[in-house]
Design a protein around this motif. Structure first.
Motif, PDB file in Angstrom:
ATOM      1  N   MET A   1       0.850  -1.161   0.364  1.00  0.00           N
ATOM      2  CA  MET A   1      -0.082  -0.027  -0.346  1.00  0.00           C
ATOM      3  C   MET A   1       0.839   1.570   0.177  1.00  0.00           C
ATOM      4  SD  MET A   1      -3.070   1.054   2.642  1.00  0.00           S
ATOM      5  CE  MET A   1      -3.688  -0.910   2.680  1.00  0.00           C
ATOM      6  N   THR A   2       0.796   2.114  -1.374  1.00  0.00           N
ATOM      7  CA  THR A   2       1.647   3.670  -0.911  1.00  0.00           C
ATOM      8  C   THR A   2       0.986   4.319  -1.111  1.00  0.00           C
ATOM      9  OG1 THR A   2       2.110   2.708  -3.602  1.00  0.00           O
ATOM     10  CG2 THR A   2       3.399   1.985  -2.033  1.00  0.00           C
ATOM     11  N   GLU A   3      -0.771   4.752  -2.292  1.00  0.00           N
ATOM     12  CA  GLU A   3      -1.163   5.893  -2.148  1.00  0.00           C
ATOM     13  C   GLU A   3      -1.696   6.455  -0.921  1.00  0.00           C
ATOM     14  OE1 GLU A   3      -1.906   7.586  -4.603  1.00  0.00           O
ATOM     15  OE2 GLU A   3      -0.382   5.310  -5.977  1.00  0.00           O
ATOM     16  N   ILE A   4      -1.453   7.688  -0.597  1.00  0.00           N
ATOM     17  CA  ILE A   4      -1.776   8.629   0.610  1.00  0.00           C
ATOM     18  C   ILE A   4      -3.256   7.963   1.148  1.00  0.00           C
ATOM     19  CG2 ILE A   4      -2.096  10.384   1.593  1.00  0.00           C
ATOM     20  CD1 ILE A   4       0.328   9.934   1.576  1.00  0.00           C
ATOM     21  N   ASP A   5      -4.569   8.129   0.484  1.00  0.00           N
ATOM     22  CA  ASP A   5      -6.064   7.720   0.253  1.00  0.00           C
ATOM     23  C   ASP A   5      -6.013   6.458   0.956  1.00  0.00           C
ATOM     24  OD1 ASP A   5      -5.854  10.686  -0.321  1.00  0.00           O
ATOM     25  OD2 ASP A   5      -6.864  10.150  -2.322  1.00  0.00           O
ATOM     26  N   ASP A   6      -5.500   5.763   0.020  1.00  0.00           N
ATOM     27  CA  ASP A   6      -5.617   4.482   1.003  1.00  0.00           C
ATOM     28  C   ASP A   6      -5.006   4.056   2.112  1.00  0.00           C
ATOM     29  OD1 ASP A   6      -7.012   3.758  -1.642  1.00  0.00           O
ATOM     30  OD2 ASP A   6      -4.427   2.841  -2.439  1.00  0.00           O
ATOM     31  N   ILE A   7      -3.725   4.448   2.171  1.00  0.00           N
ATOM     32  CA  ILE A   7      -3.352   4.125   3.212  1.00  0.00           C
ATOM     33  C   ILE A   7      -4.447   5.937   4.808  1.00  0.00           C
ATOM     34  CG2 ILE A   7      -1.622   4.870   5.442  1.00  0.00           C
ATOM     35  CD1 ILE A   7       0.647   5.031   3.231  1.00  0.00           C
ATOM     36  N   ILE A   8      -5.163   5.857   4.399  1.00  0.00           N
ATOM     37  CA  ILE A   8      -5.823   7.001   5.777  1.00  0.00           C
ATOM     38  C   ILE A   8      -7.154   5.705   5.140  1.00  0.00           C
ATOM     39  CG2 ILE A   8      -7.524   8.619   5.689  1.00  0.00           C
ATOM     40  CD1 ILE A   8      -4.804  10.934   3.945  1.00  0.00           C
ATOM     41  N   GLU A   9      -7.547   5.217   4.454  1.00  0.00           N
ATOM     42  CA  GLU A   9      -8.485   4.522   4.847  1.00  0.00           C
ATOM     43  C   GLU A   9      -8.593   3.836   5.540  1.00  0.00           C
ATOM     44  OE1 GLU A   9     -11.976   2.435   1.918  1.00  0.00           O
ATOM     45  OE2 GLU A   9      -9.864   3.680   0.873  1.00  0.00           O
ATOM     46  N   GLN A  10      -6.892   2.918   5.479  1.00  0.00           N
ATOM     47  CA  GLN A  10      -7.147   1.895   6.415  1.00  0.00           C
ATOM     48  C   GLN A  10      -6.697   2.181   8.045  1.00  0.00           C
ATOM     49  OE1 GLN A  10      -6.914  -1.638   5.714  1.00  0.00           O
ATOM     50  NE2 GLN A  10      -7.782  -1.167   4.488  1.00  0.00           N
ATOM     51  N   ILE A  11      -6.410   3.467   8.358  1.00  0.00           N
ATOM     52  CA  ILE A  11      -6.441   4.253   9.763  1.00  0.00           C
ATOM     53  C   ILE A  11      -7.426   3.706  10.101  1.00  0.00           C
ATOM     54  CG2 ILE A  11      -5.608   6.044  10.854  1.00  0.00           C
ATOM     55  CD1 ILE A  11      -3.007   5.849   8.669  1.00  0.00           C
ATOM     56  N   GLU A  12      -8.689   4.808   9.523  1.00  0.00           N
ATOM     57  CA  GLU A  12     -10.209   5.289   9.834  1.00  0.00           C
ATOM     58  C   GLU A  12     -10.489   3.660   9.720  1.00  0.00           C
ATOM     59  OE1 GLU A  12     -11.376   7.557  10.768  1.00  0.00           O
ATOM     60  OE2 GLU A  12      -9.192   8.314  10.310  1.00  0.00           O
ATOM     61  N   ILE A  13     -10.614   2.690   8.870  1.00  0.00           N
ATOM     62  CA  ILE A  13     -11.248   0.986   9.738  1.00  0.00           C
ATOM     63  C   ILE A  13     -10.319   0.531  10.946  1.00  0.00           C
ATOM     64  CG2 ILE A  13     -10.931  -1.055   8.427  1.00  0.00           C
ATOM     65  CD1 ILE A  13     -11.490  -0.244   5.373  1.00  0.00           C
ATOM     66  N   THR A  14      -8.797   0.976  10.891  1.00  0.00           N
ATOM     67  CA  THR A  14      -8.421   0.187  11.569  1.00  0.00           C
ATOM     68  C   THR A  14      -8.963   0.897  13.181  1.00  0.00           C
ATOM     69  OG1 THR A  14      -5.957  -0.395  10.731  1.00  0.00           O
ATOM     70  CG2 THR A  14      -6.045   0.002  13.066  1.00  0.00           C
ATOM     71  N   ARG A  15      -9.208   2.245  13.199  1.00  0.00           N
ATOM     72  CA  ARG A  15      -9.369   2.782  14.392  1.00  0.00           C
ATOM     73  C   ARG A  15     -11.251   2.494  15.067  1.00  0.00           C
ATOM     74  NH1 ARG A  15      -8.969   8.424  12.899  1.00  0.00           N
ATOM     75  NH2 ARG A  15      -6.898   8.545  13.709  1.00  0.00           N
ATOM     76  N   ARG A  16     -12.213   2.537  13.383  1.00  0.00           N
ATOM     77  CA  ARG A  16     -13.643   1.883  13.712  1.00  0.00           C
ATOM     78  C   ARG A  16     -12.946   0.482  14.541  1.00  0.00           C
ATOM     79  NH1 ARG A  16     -14.198   4.596   9.118  1.00  0.00           N
ATOM     80  NH2 ARG A  16     -14.062   2.307   7.967  1.00  0.00           N
ATOM     81  N   ARG A  17     -12.632  -0.215  13.929  1.00  0.00           N
ATOM     82  CA  ARG A  17     -12.722  -2.425  14.336  1.00  0.00           C
ATOM     83  C   ARG A  17     -11.887  -1.927  15.750  1.00  0.00           C
ATOM     84  NH1 ARG A  17      -9.861  -4.536   9.304  1.00  0.00           N
ATOM     85  NH2 ARG A  17      -7.914  -4.200   9.377  1.00  0.00           N
ATOM     86  N   GLY A  18     -11.040  -1.261  15.644  1.00  0.00           N
ATOM     87  CA  GLY A  18     -10.049  -1.746  16.882  1.00  0.00           C
ATOM     88  C   GLY A  18      -8.952  -2.079  17.557  1.00  0.00           C
ATOM     89  N   TYR A  19      -8.580  -2.463  16.081  1.00  0.00           N
ATOM     90  CA  TYR A  19      -7.204  -3.581  15.881  1.00  0.00           C
ATOM     91  C   TYR A  19      -6.653  -3.314  14.983  1.00  0.00           C
ATOM     92  CZ  TYR A  19     -10.411  -7.485  13.691  1.00  0.00           C
ATOM     93  OH  TYR A  19     -11.463  -7.797  12.587  1.00  0.00           O
ATOM     94  N   ALA A  20      -5.706  -3.445  14.445  1.00  0.00           N
ATOM     95  CA  ALA A  20      -4.910  -3.920  13.294  1.00  0.00           C
ATOM     96  C   ALA A  20      -4.439  -4.539  12.460  1.00  0.00           C
ATOM     97  CB  ALA A  20      -3.846  -2.324  12.979  1.00  0.00           C
ATOM     98  N   ILE A  21      -4.495  -5.110  11.177  1.00  0.00           N
ATOM     99  CA  ILE A  21      -3.948  -6.613  10.634  1.00  0.00           C
ATOM    100  C   ILE A  21      -2.999  -5.694   9.369  1.00  0.00           C
ATOM    101  CG2 ILE A  21      -6.267  -7.716  10.945  1.00  0.00           C
ATOM    102  CD1 ILE A  21      -7.018  -6.849   7.750  1.00  0.00           C
ATOM    103  N   ASN A  22      -2.156  -6.932   8.926  1.00  0.00           N
ATOM    104  CA  ASN A  22      -1.248  -6.179   8.159  1.00  0.00           C
ATOM    105  C   ASN A  22      -1.051  -7.936   7.507  1.00  0.00           C
ATOM    106  OD1 ASN A  22       1.561  -6.578   7.014  1.00  0.00           O
ATOM    107  ND2 ASN A  22       2.032  -5.260   8.470  1.00  0.00           N
ATOM    108  N   LYS A  23      -1.267  -7.584   5.650  1.00  0.00           N
ATOM    109  CA  LYS A  23      -1.102  -8.993   5.344  1.00  0.00           C
ATOM    110  C   LYS A  23       0.299  -9.274   4.217  1.00  0.00           C
ATOM    111  CE  LYS A  23      -2.883 -12.627   2.309  1.00  0.00           C
ATOM    112  NZ  LYS A  23      -4.345 -13.610   2.420  1.00  0.00           N
TER     113      LYS A  23
END
Length: 84
Positions: A1-23
């Motif tokens: 993942m290298t696009e700023i918008d994609d990264i920001i979207e993933q940060i928001e998703i992570t914040r909402r669900r309360g945990y982060a994933i990395n594949k």
């Protein structure tokens, strides 16, 4: 993942669900699940994470089986820190 918008979207998703994933974002063959340890100010001060091999787990399986334990561990650490 290298696009700023994609990264920001993933940060928001992570914040909402309360945990982060990395594949396989850092190492091929590794998947991670992480949960924040929240400090007394209500901000993250550390994290707990677990790494599993993608050759033996699917992300769905890892989330289903490991997320509850990772979140519980992060909360237990937070509680133990507050009692010190």
């Amino acid at each position: 993942m290298t696009e700023i918008d994609d990264i920001i979207e993933q940060i928001e998703i992570t914040r909402r669900r309360g945990y982060a994933i990395n594949k396989e974002e850092l190492f091929l063959g590794d998947m991670s699940i992480a949960a924040p340890i929240i400090g007394s100010q209500g901000l993250p001060v550390a994290a707990v994470h677990v790494v599993v091999p993608s050759s033996r787990w699917t992300m769905e399986e890892a989330e289903r089986k490991l997320v509850p334990a990772v979140i519980e561990c992060a909360r237990a650490i937070r509680s133990s820190i507050r009692t010190l």
